[in-house]
Design an enzyme around this catalytic site. Sequence first.
Site, PDB file in Angstrom:
ATOM      1  N   LYS A  54     -73.443  33.528 -43.785  1.00  0.00           N
ATOM      2  CA  LYS A  54     -74.488  33.465 -44.807  1.00  0.00           C
ATOM      3  C   LYS A  54     -75.728  34.217 -44.330  1.00  0.00           C
ATOM      4  O   LYS A  54     -76.348  34.968 -45.080  1.00  0.00           O
ATOM      5  CB  LYS A  54     -74.833  31.997 -45.127  1.00  0.00           C
ATOM      6  N   GLN A  98     -75.982  22.807 -45.043  1.00  0.00           N
ATOM      7  CA  GLN A  98     -74.530  22.988 -44.864  1.00  0.00           C
ATOM      8  C   GLN A  98     -73.820  21.633 -44.787  1.00  0.00           C
ATOM      9  O   GLN A  98     -74.178  20.779 -43.978  1.00  0.00           O
ATOM     10  CB  GLN A  98     -74.279  23.810 -43.590  1.00  0.00           C
ATOM     11  N   ASP A 121     -77.322  25.659 -53.958  1.00  0.00           N
ATOM     12  CA  ASP A 121     -75.933  25.175 -54.010  1.00  0.00           C
ATOM     13  C   ASP A 121     -75.631  24.515 -55.352  1.00  0.00           C
ATOM     14  O   ASP A 121     -74.469  24.275 -55.674  1.00  0.00           O
ATOM     15  CB  ASP A 121     -75.711  24.136 -52.888  1.00  0.00           C
TER      16      ASP A 121
END
Length: 300
Positions: A54, A98, A121
């Site tokens: 990422k 994460q 997200d």
Amino acid sequence: MSAHIIDGKKFAEKVRAKVADHVTRLKEENGITPGLAVVLVGEDPASQVYVRNKHKSTVEVGMNSFEHRLSAETSEADLLALIDQLNTDPAVHGILCQLPLPRHLNEELVINSILPEKDVDGFHISNVGLLSTGQKSMVPCTPLGCLMMLRDYHGSLSGMNAVVVGRSNIVGKPMANLLLKDSCTVTIAHSRTKNIEALCRTADIVVAAVGRPEMITGDWIGKGATVIDVGINRVPAPEKGEGKMKLVGDVEFASVVEKAGAITPVPGGVGPMTIACLLANTVTACCRAHHLSEPEGLTA
Ligand code: NDP
């Protein structure tokens, strides 16, 4: 005849190029550099690889990447304090924590502490609610990537019958909501669904998000249907040598490719689109934060 292979890698490159163009424009015309903060708690090896990828992808499109690596013993209070700081930092437009988090941390609490506008997200309860009521929201990256590929291949999805296999909060449910928003007739199947093979055979679009290697075979698929395989399963590959592994999807590619009209492969299908959509969401979040027009084709 064999199905058209939807090349997720190539499509993801196009999405990244579009994001990079928009980042350049934001810098040149508005003096703004979009920024993505990624928080990793603990040393989970798979998560470390994801976070590294990422970071690399974020920098490649010209955005700022802020990495925060915390020890596995980090307290909930410390993690929430960091998120609070990122929420108020004007250089940070997107925040991603994460998952999975270590067991002592409450994932729901942590995710819902991220400002919804920075929740790239799309897991914050406000974004879930906005999406399920058909309103503008931050959309989870994997289903957004699937939607982009479906729109690119079909144009309009209106009136199509879609079956989503899997009802998780990160893939199945948001996928179903996105397809509904695009006027598909949507059925969500799961582990208790009866006659699932027959149900899938009626679909114009099948999205497989199950986590069971090659569960969906050619006899589940109606002739000419479009099959999106979200699954990523690591299985033994004795043909490659002793102890070797390979990635397969939730779809048995060899049999489905003979029945479907179009199919995403694994690897090289949905996977590459997920990070591309994270970048897309970050640039979208940045534009929204500054009341600037959003890049076209990068949101739902
Ligand atoms: P979950 O395990 O959270 O959900 C799986 C879903 O599949 C559940 O709803 C479950 O039903 C359903 N299911 C399980 N077994 C069956 C069965 N025999 N028949 C019908 N339905 C079944 O998985 P995720 O949604 O998180 O992920 C799904 C797959 O997608 C995984 O392979 C994952 O690795 C992959 N993935 C890929 C990403 C990418 O970037 N390409 C990103 C995220 C996930 P029930 O609810 O009844 O238990």
